[in-house]
Design a protein around this motif. Structure first.
Motif, PDB file in Angstrom:
ATOM      1  N   THR A  31      -5.161  -1.643   1.828  1.00 50.90           N
ATOM      2  CA  THR A  31      -4.573  -0.418   1.308  1.00 50.90           C
ATOM      3  C   THR A  31      -3.058  -0.500   1.469  1.00 50.90           C
ATOM      4  O   THR A  31      -2.542  -1.436   2.084  1.00 50.90           O
ATOM      5  CB  THR A  31      -5.169   0.825   1.997  1.00 50.90           C
ATOM      6  OG1 THR A  31      -4.666   1.998   1.353  1.00 50.90           O
ATOM      7  CG2 THR A  31      -4.820   0.879   3.459  1.00 50.90           C
ATOM      8  N   GLU A  83       0.845   1.882   1.641  1.00 51.99           N
ATOM      9  CA  GLU A  83       1.625   3.117   1.613  1.00 51.99           C
ATOM     10  C   GLU A  83       3.073   2.777   1.272  1.00 51.99           C
ATOM     11  O   GLU A  83       3.585   1.722   1.649  1.00 51.99           O
ATOM     12  CB  GLU A  83       1.530   3.864   2.945  1.00 51.99           C
ATOM     13  CG  GLU A  83       0.158   4.487   3.133  1.00 51.99           C
ATOM     14  CD  GLU A  83       0.047   5.400   4.340  1.00 51.99           C
ATOM     15  OE1 GLU A  83      -1.056   5.890   4.593  1.00 51.99           O
ATOM     16  OE2 GLU A  83       1.073   5.626   5.017  1.00 51.99           O
ATOM     17  N   THR A  97      -9.422  -4.137   7.968  1.00 54.13           N
ATOM     18  CA  THR A  97      -8.594  -3.388   7.024  1.00 54.13           C
ATOM     19  C   THR A  97      -7.150  -3.816   7.222  1.00 54.13           C
ATOM     20  O   THR A  97      -6.670  -3.870   8.355  1.00 54.13           O
ATOM     21  CB  THR A  97      -8.725  -1.873   7.264  1.00 54.13           C
ATOM     22  OG1 THR A  97     -10.067  -1.478   6.971  1.00 54.13           O
ATOM     23  CG2 THR A  97      -7.779  -1.092   6.372  1.00 54.13           C
ATOM     24  N   THR A 133      -3.376  -2.740   6.197  1.00 57.79           N
ATOM     25  CA  THR A 133      -2.539  -1.695   5.621  1.00 57.79           C
ATOM     26  C   THR A 133      -1.141  -2.255   5.419  1.00 57.79           C
ATOM     27  O   THR A 133      -0.520  -2.745   6.374  1.00 57.79           O
ATOM     28  CB  THR A 133      -2.472  -0.475   6.553  1.00 57.79           C
ATOM     29  OG1 THR A 133      -3.806  -0.008   6.784  1.00 57.79           O
ATOM     30  CG2 THR A 133      -1.642   0.640   5.935  1.00 57.79           C
TER      31      THR A 133
END
Lengths: 238, 238, 238, 238, 238, 238
Positions: free
Chosen positions: F60, F62, F111, F113
């Motif tokens: 993911t 940001e 995961t 990020t």
């Protein structure tokens, strides 16, 4: 005397379009004249945390209005970041009304969420929502029975709601926007089909009202709700 | 029969402590038995935008509860980032009730904000809030008259509220927590001192209620409110 | 010289009303002159996630102010949707101060939440909050001992706090609003009852301050805190 | 004794990279050892509403930390929808410190916003932020003087900050993360270059601290800040 | 080969129900097979602040989906307190697409807000929204011309959009949900009626795609959009 | 013809500073001329709830921008309480681009990020973010292989992105701010190192664009990305 030429106790044409959208277990477009609300009932397994292990199901509701359901555009609540007080108040009323008409213990470990979304507003959106939600809920529960998830439909009866008020000094039933915005007193009544009351909410917008006026309004509400229940039953019989 | 031994129509001891805090134009600690609410009325110049140029004033209200006003601690709404639906519903009720009792045109270009903050809860916090707010509002308006901001007090009369309900099959007045949490029907009634109704909100918690039950509850409410208005007047006469 | 006529080292009358509200394990109304704060301590089972399995308890705090605790009304934080920076800063200070005075390991698997809600403000609300919270915490812990939840009270001693500052060139103790808003330097001091320091926060509002001024302020704070601890002990002895 | 082998009063290498980014009126990368903060000062016309017409300018500050500035990733505050209490507390401290060092009246109708964004954290981010912000602010103000927006730089002197604490029983200056996380007492000291204090914030993390310990920490802070001011001046002289 | 038996270049039946709701200046229910979106265009005086005095109008858009428009219920964005990233992305795309088709200078001092609310979803909601919004916008602009607010309709032509993708190795046009959820590549194409492109957004869901695949998809999109524009024109000619 | 004197297909100098910050598993400062972005990749155990038990990992992203990365200061998103639509749109694009380049099944129960924080903006921040993120991701994955957490690096190849557009009638590659703000068409292209496309997003800012213009822009993008991949490989070979 009424802007629409209706009799004081005459409700607007009420129609229900069942199976209005495809995915929900219950989906109804309800129309009270020009007020139009999409009511969908969603069945999900499980119950909210505060009910876990208590041996009962749950029914909740959410209410929304498309930004241009009204004469001028209202700000979208999703964009403003919160639901307004009016929305909160209405969706709590819808949920309480539906719960009062159902045997939650017989619902088992299920939660039903009813969404009432107003696509066109002309007065009485909360009472139309409750009335349409009752039909959507019946469809969803009947589906659950057909699917073997429930032994029998746990509704105690149909729930119907109507607004009554005092317009230009006279009690009238099922106010449309022109009447609603000028009414001295506004009352929303929710009944089970047997005429017993589930919710009564009367508000003096201008002058306070008397016991006699309250009694007159309740009588009109009873009569209007009887007519609405007939329409609900006819719709579900199709 | 009632947990407290009260008669069915007997309200709890109601007291008002005026000038409870120092800064507000009106400040009242109202107590209905163990339910205690601080009500303050703040006077400010000007009106909200939607009223500008309309030649009237405004009255609004906010409601809150200290986190440990209740048996177990509730999350602080300021920390959770929003006011809950119950809070929204109650503060809208308080504000409507007060506005119905005042001639807003005579209030001129002023806004009065009434804050009702519950410091201890034992049932009936919303009706206690309205009742105490009426006294705080009277104090604030009298101060405005004394200061020459208004020619005369624009209140139409005192506003009082009480809850009634059906507890173990019997209509009772002014429910405390033990009764409230077990009641089959719960109704909040707001009246002007002359007995006319400003708000009636009845909710079936379990079984729907009948017209007869509604009538019985309203009669109890009228009696309880009469007693409360006597206390309001005595307090303001001090 | 001081607006109130107090000596430079003289604190305002400090009172504690224990058992101020009914539901909390500890509930104290603390008054420093016209500053009034309701402090409640709530005991709950369990600890926050970051402490699970670490063999210790936790103490946290929240601070709030009623909208009209001040000369003009402040917006309600629950309505504005977030706690302001000042609120955050103060509640973190209160929580740190209380934790420094307690043996968290001896607290076991419990969390104590202390709510400090200002109902009337006249300067020094954060130091009054800490001081009152210490008494509410003591009550809650003593209750836990009495209930067999703890073997003994894990507090290392009373915690007391006072503000000191330089007002019109002179160090003074326990500033009220008139002094606080005009002070050149403002310092909050938190001590354990044995005089050791838990927090010292000094801020130059106008001109920076010197080591000598700091020393003078600390001496005044020590003296004021000694007086406050006497009052705390007397209150708990009742 | 210290993990880094530094003397108790020895600060980490402090460097300032001026003009670190291109657009801001003042932009400084400040490094205290492995702690790295980008400080930018933005000059805008006008002042906040509460200062309009008061004949003075304003200095404010915001603080942030990149999610992976730390050993483990912290949630991005923009994604979580609010700034945490620690962030609020720090940015209020930075802003107060800078305002105390400037003649706001001489700043005229301007607002300077200082952003301190930590890109790598190893203890002391708030004191590094203040120290770097002072240089960025000086650059911005000198630019304003050069542009004719101000007659002269309204700073009273450089502002520098350092943390001191008691680590394994010994007072030390400029704690890095390993020391900071184990310190019994942690104190942040902000001084004007002449040695007068702007902020003193001491916190007992474990045991309370004594007057003697406070005095020892302040002496170390004074010495560290003297060294930092030398570096600030050298940087601005380039 | 396609689940629906459609040819690779064949779009679903596309219908437009104009004047679907009563209050908006333009209101269209657009259906692409089972995907149904209510598109309303609201005309308001004035422009956003950043455009004041720039001599042009503005067109913006908002997108929403009823919670049960989909197979399982999605959380209501108004209840969760913010619009999700997908919603944001789609409404920005709708607004850009419409603005690219209009002469904003000729729109004068007006803002048109287009709301696209999905009541039933079966793939392609964003392209259906753009396509329906174009018709609603045309209606609103024609109304403005009829009302004398504009001299002539400032649209450069109809805007239509369609999704294309690679499903089981073959480029296909106008993907329904079953295809969309399995597609290796998904592309949304927005064109003016003359075939020039306004937006092209292609995304590899699984394997990256080649220039040849891109070209094939664009050709299908052109063909589908030609068919859609015919339907738009027929609808507006009614 | 270009403000910088660059050829139409010439990209700005692209540099990667690996290990830019100390704590992240991958940390890269990427510069496209004056556009500077810190890209960090954080590895954590576990996957989001919607992937639990599906036998794959997750990536993911940001995106953020320091308030003064731009010519004028933008409001800090953490302070305004939400991420804007542009931020949402960009971070979704970054995440999709990275996921398309990785075998998520081979990533296992992890995961990653990726945070992309713009410290200085001069056009093309989203394409620079993707390009730098690819290097940070490679570093993080190589670390996981070295640490025995993965058998081999699951990336299918480097991912690079560049903007192309039509500036003053001519297609150009890698637009800087001056070009970007004046471009008629703006397109962002993301490719795997083998030239296959991962994302293509073209937007007509003024006039719609033709198939020929699209083809010309894609050719320039291919050429620019080839140059960027060379730089990526050289950086990782250091």
């Amino acid at each position: 005397m009424r802007p629409s030429g209706r009799e004081v106790g005459q409700i607007r044409p009420v129609t229900f379009t069942r199976h209005f959208t495809a995915h929900a277990e219950g989906s109804v477009l309800v129309e009270f004249g020009n007020t139009k609300v999409i009511c969908t009932a969603t069945v999900e397994e499980g119950v909210p945390r505060f009910l876990k292990g208590k041996g009962q199901g749950w029914v909740t509701a959410e209410y929304g209005m498309l930004p241009r359901a009204t004469h001028t555009r209202n700000r979208r609540e999703a964009a403003s970041g919160k639901q307004g007080g009016r929305t909160m108040e209405i969706q709590r009323l819808i949920a309480r009304s539906l719960r009062a008409a159902i045997d939650l213990t017989a619902l088992g470990d299920h939660t039903i969420t009813v969404d009432c979304d107003v696509i066109q507003a002309d007065g009485g959106t909360r009472t139309a929502s409750i009335t349409g939600a009752s039909v959507a809920l019946a469809d969803a529960l009947n589906t659950m029975v057909a699917d073997g998830k429930l032994d029998k439909n746990p509704m105690k009866g149909h729930v119907a709601a109507v607004s009554v008020g005092i317009f230009e000094g006279t009690p009238v039933c099922d106010l449309e926007y022109l009447e609603d915005s000028a009414a001295e007193t506004d009352m929303n009544v929710v009944m089970l089909e047997d005429g017993r009351m589930i919710e009564v909410q009367g508000t003096a917008e201008g002058e306070p009202f008397t016991q006699e006026e309250l009694t007159a309004m309740l009588a009109l509400a009873k009569q209007g709700i009887d007519d609405i229940v007939v329409a609900q039953k006819a719709s579900l019989a199709d």
